[in-house]
Write an enzyme that holds these catalytic residues in place. Sequence first.
Site, PDB file in Angstrom:
ATOM      1  N   HIS A  67      -9.530   1.135   5.289  1.00 54.26           N
ATOM      2  CA  HIS A  67      -8.214   1.309   5.916  1.00 54.26           C
ATOM      3  C   HIS A  67      -8.381   2.241   7.113  1.00 54.26           C
ATOM      4  O   HIS A  67      -9.166   3.188   7.071  1.00 54.26           O
ATOM      5  CB  HIS A  67      -7.221   1.883   4.905  1.00 54.26           C
TER       6      HIS A  67
ATOM      7  N   SER B 166       3.890  -2.035  10.318  1.00 56.81           N
ATOM      8  CA  SER B 166       5.358  -2.088  10.450  1.00 56.81           C
ATOM      9  C   SER B 166       5.926  -3.471  10.126  1.00 56.81           C
ATOM     10  O   SER B 166       6.886  -3.926  10.758  1.00 56.81           O
ATOM     11  CB  SER B 166       5.786  -1.630  11.847  1.00 56.81           C
TER      12      SER B 166
ATOM     13  N   LYS C 190      -0.113   4.330  -0.091  1.00 57.30           N
ATOM     14  CA  LYS C 190      -0.740   5.499   0.562  1.00 57.30           C
ATOM     15  C   LYS C 190      -0.565   6.741  -0.330  1.00 57.30           C
ATOM     16  O   LYS C 190      -0.604   6.615  -1.545  1.00 57.30           O
ATOM     17  CB  LYS C 190      -0.174   5.678   1.964  1.00 57.30           C
TER      18      LYS C 190
ATOM     19  N   GLU D 258      -6.718   4.627   8.167  1.00 65.04           N
ATOM     20  CA  GLU D 258      -6.515   6.063   7.892  1.00 65.04           C
ATOM     21  C   GLU D 258      -7.776   6.682   7.306  1.00 65.04           C
ATOM     22  O   GLU D 258      -8.080   7.850   7.549  1.00 65.04           O
ATOM     23  CB  GLU D 258      -5.301   6.230   6.965  1.00 65.04           C
TER      24      GLU D 258
ATOM     25  N   ASN E 144       0.860  -1.186   0.000  1.00 61.80           N
ATOM     26  CA  ASN E 144       0.000   0.000   0.000  1.00 61.80           C
ATOM     27  C   ASN E 144       0.896   1.235   0.000  1.00 61.80           C
ATOM     28  O   ASN E 144       1.564   1.515   0.984  1.00 61.80           O
ATOM     29  CB  ASN E 144      -0.885  -0.034   1.258  1.00 61.80           C
TER      30      ASN E 144
ATOM     31  N   GLU F 190      -4.988  -4.689  10.964  1.00 60.39           N
ATOM     32  CA  GLU F 190      -3.958  -3.663  11.073  1.00 60.39           C
ATOM     33  C   GLU F 190      -4.157  -2.887  12.372  1.00 60.39           C
ATOM     34  O   GLU F 190      -4.956  -1.939  12.414  1.00 60.39           O
ATOM     35  CB  GLU F 190      -4.040  -2.698   9.891  1.00 60.39           C
TER      36      GLU F 190
ATOM     37  N   GLY G  11       2.890   2.400  10.635  1.00 58.08           N
ATOM     38  CA  GLY G  11       3.849   3.472  10.395  1.00 58.08           C
ATOM     39  C   GLY G  11       4.598   3.910  11.644  1.00 58.08           C
ATOM     40  O   GLY G  11       5.255   4.952  11.640  1.00 58.08           O
TER      41      GLY G  11
HETATM   42  P1  13P Z   1       3.175   0.306   7.613  1.00 59.57           P
HETATM   43  O1  13P Z   1       3.669  -1.004   7.030  1.00 59.57           O
HETATM   44  O2  13P Z   1       3.907   1.491   7.074  1.00 59.57           O
HETATM   45  O3  13P Z   1       3.122   0.250   9.094  1.00 59.57           O
HETATM   46  O4  13P Z   1       1.675   0.477   7.096  1.00 59.57           O
HETATM   47  C1  13P Z   1       0.765  -0.552   7.215  1.00 59.57           C
HETATM   48  C2  13P Z   1      -0.444  -0.193   6.434  1.00 59.57           C
HETATM   49  O5  13P Z   1      -1.196   0.692   6.802  1.00 59.57           O
HETATM   50  C3  13P Z   1      -0.664  -0.908   5.174  1.00 59.57           C
HETATM   51  O6  13P Z   1      -1.949  -0.681   4.707  1.00 59.57           O
END
Ligand code: 13P
Length: 259
Positions: free
Chosen positions: A95, A212, A12, A97, A10, A167, A173
């Site tokens: 997601h 992560s 983003k 976010e 992803n 997640e 992140g």
């Molecule tokens: P990270 O791997 O950067 O922690 O992000 C995970 C994520 O949100 C994938 O959709």
Amino acid sequence: MMRKFMVAGNWKLHGSESMLKNWMADFVTNDQSAKGIDVALCVPFLYVPQLSDSAPRSLIVGAQDVSAHASGAHTGEISAAMLKDVGAQLVLIGHSERRQHHGEDDALVRAKFKQALAQGLMPIICVGESQQQRENNETFAVIERQLAAVIDLLDADNAGQCLLAYEPIWAIGTGLTASAEQAQEVHQFIRSQLASKDVTMARQIRLLYGGSCKGSNAFELFSMPDVDGGLIGGASLAAEDFVAICRQANKLLDKKQSN
Ligand code: 13P
């Protein structure tokens, strides 16, 4: 037959035409999908056509969101049919976010999931708790509520074409990865929730871990019985890092096959 791993990336809000071009060149030289894992990349809408034009057949073309509407007066939205039209095969839905920063609630996630299913796009439904919710022992209750929004739409016929991603928000992140045991505990809970509706469906759906995940922790996470792959954010921005994670999934398949 050995169940395949799905390792999805992803991007983003990152990317450009040149980044995708370079990424693809690196990815193709080190393509790890042939051995028996499914590999997808989810890019911002604008780059979906470029991804679709340049991806090898083995790379599943993904987008990061989809409209809850099929068509009509919804300025700025991108429908599931439009995504299909430009070559998308998979889409992220719900997601954290989007849930946290873009007002996406369970009803909206459900509506988007329906649109994806109607167009034959493979949805990845994302679920997960915040740090606060974990500390309050609400993890299972949160996941149960998020699953409840879509569970009646899942069945043994479509489960093979749907993915769920756990997640934990506190791990996204942040560099804080859920331990393999923490991931397994929640994945097992998700599987049991699904099994209470339909055991065959629960066995067929692949559950990805995201937060992560990187080359150094992927093997341990993927070794867990209910972790069927990873949804990778930061470590998918460079093909080299992403391929390192795919290698870990393949290493695990090699180990299972030699047992
Ligand atoms: P990270 O791997 O950067 O922690 O992000 C995970 C994520 O949100 C994938 O959709």
